[in-house]
Every structure is written in C-alpha cells, then in structure tokens.
Design a protein around this motif. Structure first.
Motif, PDB file in Angstrom:
ATOM      1  N   SER A  86       0.739  -1.188   0.153  1.00 62.41           N
ATOM      2  CA  SER A  86      -0.086  -0.089  -0.160  1.00 62.41           C
ATOM      3  C   SER A  86       0.755   1.337  -0.002  1.00 62.41           C
ATOM      4  O   SER A  86       0.260   2.367  -0.355  1.00 62.41           O
ATOM      5  CB  SER A  86      -0.773  -0.105   1.211  1.00 62.41           C
ATOM      6  OG  SER A  86      -0.226   0.276   2.434  1.00 62.41           O
ATOM      7  N   LYS A  87       2.016   1.079   0.085  1.00 64.28           N
ATOM      8  CA  LYS A  87       3.078   2.265   0.331  1.00 64.28           C
ATOM      9  C   LYS A  87       3.190   2.918  -1.324  1.00 64.28           C
ATOM     10  O   LYS A  87       3.305   3.917  -1.613  1.00 64.28           O
ATOM     11  CB  LYS A  87       4.507   2.152   0.550  1.00 64.28           C
ATOM     12  CG  LYS A  87       4.501   1.899   2.228  1.00 64.28           C
ATOM     13  CD  LYS A  87       5.828   1.395   2.590  1.00 64.28           C
ATOM     14  CE  LYS A  87       5.697   1.154   4.089  1.00 64.28           C
ATOM     15  NZ  LYS A  87       6.841   0.672   4.824  1.00 64.28           N
ATOM     16  N   PRO A  90      -3.091   2.435  -2.990  1.00 61.50           N
ATOM     17  CA  PRO A  90      -4.143   1.743  -1.856  1.00 61.50           C
ATOM     18  C   PRO A  90      -4.686   0.343  -2.297  1.00 61.50           C
ATOM     19  O   PRO A  90      -4.510  -0.080  -3.636  1.00 61.50           O
ATOM     20  CB  PRO A  90      -5.559   2.577  -1.970  1.00 61.50           C
ATOM     21  CG  PRO A  90      -4.982   3.903  -2.502  1.00 61.50           C
ATOM     22  CD  PRO A  90      -3.699   3.446  -3.266  1.00 61.50           C
ATOM     23  N   TRP A 110      -5.967  -0.591   3.066  1.00 61.69           N
ATOM     24  CA  TRP A 110      -4.549  -0.001   3.370  1.00 61.69           C
ATOM     25  C   TRP A 110      -4.221   0.717   2.268  1.00 61.69           C
ATOM     26  O   TRP A 110      -4.122   0.730   1.157  1.00 61.69           O
ATOM     27  CB  TRP A 110      -3.677  -1.285   3.391  1.00 61.69           C
ATOM     28  CG  TRP A 110      -3.603  -2.074   4.460  1.00 61.69           C
ATOM     29  CD1 TRP A 110      -3.009  -2.059   5.565  1.00 61.69           C
ATOM     30  CD2 TRP A 110      -4.661  -3.271   4.583  1.00 61.69           C
ATOM     31  NE1 TRP A 110      -3.407  -3.231   6.568  1.00 61.69           N
ATOM     32  CE2 TRP A 110      -4.484  -3.873   6.070  1.00 61.69           C
ATOM     33  CE3 TRP A 110      -5.773  -3.511   4.076  1.00 61.69           C
ATOM     34  CZ2 TRP A 110      -5.361  -4.725   6.870  1.00 61.69           C
ATOM     35  CZ3 TRP A 110      -6.427  -4.563   4.350  1.00 61.69           C
ATOM     36  CH2 TRP A 110      -6.250  -5.146   5.847  1.00 61.69           C
ATOM     37  N   ALA A 111      -3.523   1.889   2.774  1.00 58.17           N
ATOM     38  CA  ALA A 111      -2.902   2.931   2.083  1.00 58.17           C
ATOM     39  C   ALA A 111      -1.714   3.731   2.761  1.00 58.17           C
ATOM     40  O   ALA A 111      -1.749   3.639   3.887  1.00 58.17           O
ATOM     41  CB  ALA A 111      -3.840   4.108   1.586  1.00 58.17           C
ATOM     42  N   ASP A 112      -0.768   4.006   2.027  1.00 55.75           N
ATOM     43  CA  ASP A 112       0.463   4.698   2.689  1.00 55.75           C
ATOM     44  C   ASP A 112       1.017   3.826   3.880  1.00 55.75           C
ATOM     45  O   ASP A 112       1.541   4.325   4.909  1.00 55.75           O
ATOM     46  CB  ASP A 112       0.181   6.030   3.303  1.00 55.75           C
ATOM     47  CG  ASP A 112      -0.407   6.946   2.206  1.00 55.75           C
ATOM     48  OD1 ASP A 112       0.276   6.922   0.937  1.00 55.75           O
ATOM     49  OD2 ASP A 112      -1.555   7.795   2.212  1.00 55.75           O
ATOM     50  N   GLY A 113       0.965   2.509   3.694  1.00 55.09           N
ATOM     51  CA  GLY A 113       1.612   1.597   4.882  1.00 55.09           C
ATOM     52  C   GLY A 113       1.060   1.345   5.973  1.00 55.09           C
ATOM     53  O   GLY A 113       1.427   0.658   6.743  1.00 55.09           O
ATOM     54  N   ARG A 114      -0.613   1.695   6.094  1.00 58.72           N
ATOM     55  CA  ARG A 114      -1.194   1.449   7.000  1.00 58.72           C
ATOM     56  C   ARG A 114      -2.583   1.125   6.661  1.00 58.72           C
ATOM     57  O   ARG A 114      -3.187   1.515   5.643  1.00 58.72           O
ATOM     58  CB  ARG A 114      -1.213   2.697   8.024  1.00 58.72           C
ATOM     59  CG  ARG A 114      -1.792   3.998   7.307  1.00 58.72           C
ATOM     60  CD  ARG A 114      -1.769   5.204   8.358  1.00 58.72           C
ATOM     61  NE  ARG A 114      -2.105   6.340   7.632  1.00 58.72           N
ATOM     62  CZ  ARG A 114      -3.395   6.559   7.420  1.00 58.72           C
ATOM     63  NH1 ARG A 114      -4.445   5.712   7.799  1.00 58.72           N
ATOM     64  NH2 ARG A 114      -3.894   7.682   6.955  1.00 58.72           N
ATOM     65  N   ASP A 116      -6.226   2.230   6.273  1.00 62.99           N
ATOM     66  CA  ASP A 116      -6.803   3.595   6.105  1.00 62.99           C
ATOM     67  C   ASP A 116      -8.316   3.485   6.122  1.00 62.99           C
ATOM     68  O   ASP A 116      -9.099   4.662   6.381  1.00 62.99           O
ATOM     69  CB  ASP A 116      -6.300   3.829   4.709  1.00 62.99           C
ATOM     70  CG  ASP A 116      -6.687   5.294   4.203  1.00 62.99           C
ATOM     71  OD1 ASP A 116      -6.393   6.363   4.768  1.00 62.99           O
ATOM     72  OD2 ASP A 116      -7.586   5.539   3.292  1.00 62.99           O
TER      73      ASP A 116
END
Length: 173
Positions: A86-87, A90, A110-114, A116
C-alpha cells in the motif's frame, strides 16, 4: 443463489507486483483499471510463515499490527504485505458471503503503509447505509466510480458480479 468472495483488490499495476511476489496468486482483471487476487488456500498459505514469503519456513504467528481486522481467513503475514504494497497505491481486502439475500460483507483498505479504511462490516438482511456497502466503499477508496453504465454501485461497476465464488474467480470461469 449464493455469492462468496474473499479477495484482494487494487490497481492492476499493484496487483501485478503482488502476484509477481507470490507465485500462487491468480490475478484477474476488473473494470476501471483494477484487478483482483482471489484469496485461495494456496495464496493464503504463502503467508502462513509470517512474512508473506512463500519459501519462508513456517513460524509461529507474530502479533498482528492491526487487531481489528475481522477476517477469519486472514494470515498475519498478509497484513504486513498489504501494508508494504500500500505504500505504492491503496489495496483492499474484501469478503462477501451471501445466500438468499442474507449474508455479510467486510472490507478494509490499506494506504500509505497503514490501515486506512475499516474494517467496515455489514451483516444479516439489513440495508446498506447511505454511503454504500463495505465493498463499494473500499472500491470507491481505490478510485472506482459508478458512472453511466447502468451499474447500481461500485461493486457492479467494476464487475464483481462476473463470478459467484472465490473458486470461480481463481479458475477464471
């Protein structure tokens, strides 16, 4: 009639990267530039070792980074890979299980590593809230739109009704 799905959904380019890392993945195209990886037993087994590396030896499960994910079939190593993938873009984990109009849907993005979005759950025969079903909400977060094709929601717009089971998505027919 029944409908059962356990899958990962994301932009086609990201799904191709995930599939290259996990040989058991069987990516399937969806509309609107998205693709799906059915969560088959073979695909999920690749994550049972804890890191999502199919060649990694089995290890005791590590504690989950997110304890609220309500997917019984969800191996710990998969959550770590979703965060990593997701880094780049998404990616969603979705589940649906219906028979005769009654059932459940779950989705998380998951988006940006977490984590979401979600996990979002609906169940029983209750109507979906105004913001839509859990899967449609996740698809919207991935950029799906209803558009003018006569689709009722994002679920229909990307073509998730093309098959009625995870196994059928995996086999392509």
């Amino acid at each position: 009639m029944s409908y059962e799905l356990q899958a990962l959904i994301g932009p086609a380019e990201l799904v191709a990267v995930a599939a290259a890392e996990v040989p058991a993945a069987r990516p399937r195209p969806l509309a609107q530039g998205l693709a799906l990886i059915p969560a088959t037993p073979e695909f999920l087994a690749a994550f049972r070792g804890g890191e999502g590396n199919p060649s990694a030896p089995a290890a005791p499960p590590a504690p989950r980074a997110v304890t609220a994910v309500p997917f019984d079939w969800f191996p710990d190593g998969l959550e770590r890979r979703l965060a990593a993938w997701s880094k780049a873009a998404p990616i969603a984990c979705v589940e649906a299980d219906y028979f005769g109009g009654t059932g459940t849907q779950r989705a998380a993005v998951w988006a940006d590593g977490r984590l979401d979005l979600g996990p979002v759950t609906s169940g029983g025969s209750e109507p979906f809230p105004p913001e839509g079903s859990p899967i449609s909400r996740a698809l919207r977060r991935l950029g799906a739109q209803v558009g003018e094709g006569g689709a009722r929601d994002e679920f229909d717009a990307v073509g998730l009704g093309a098959h009625r089971s995870t196994a059928s998505w995996a086999s392509g027919g």
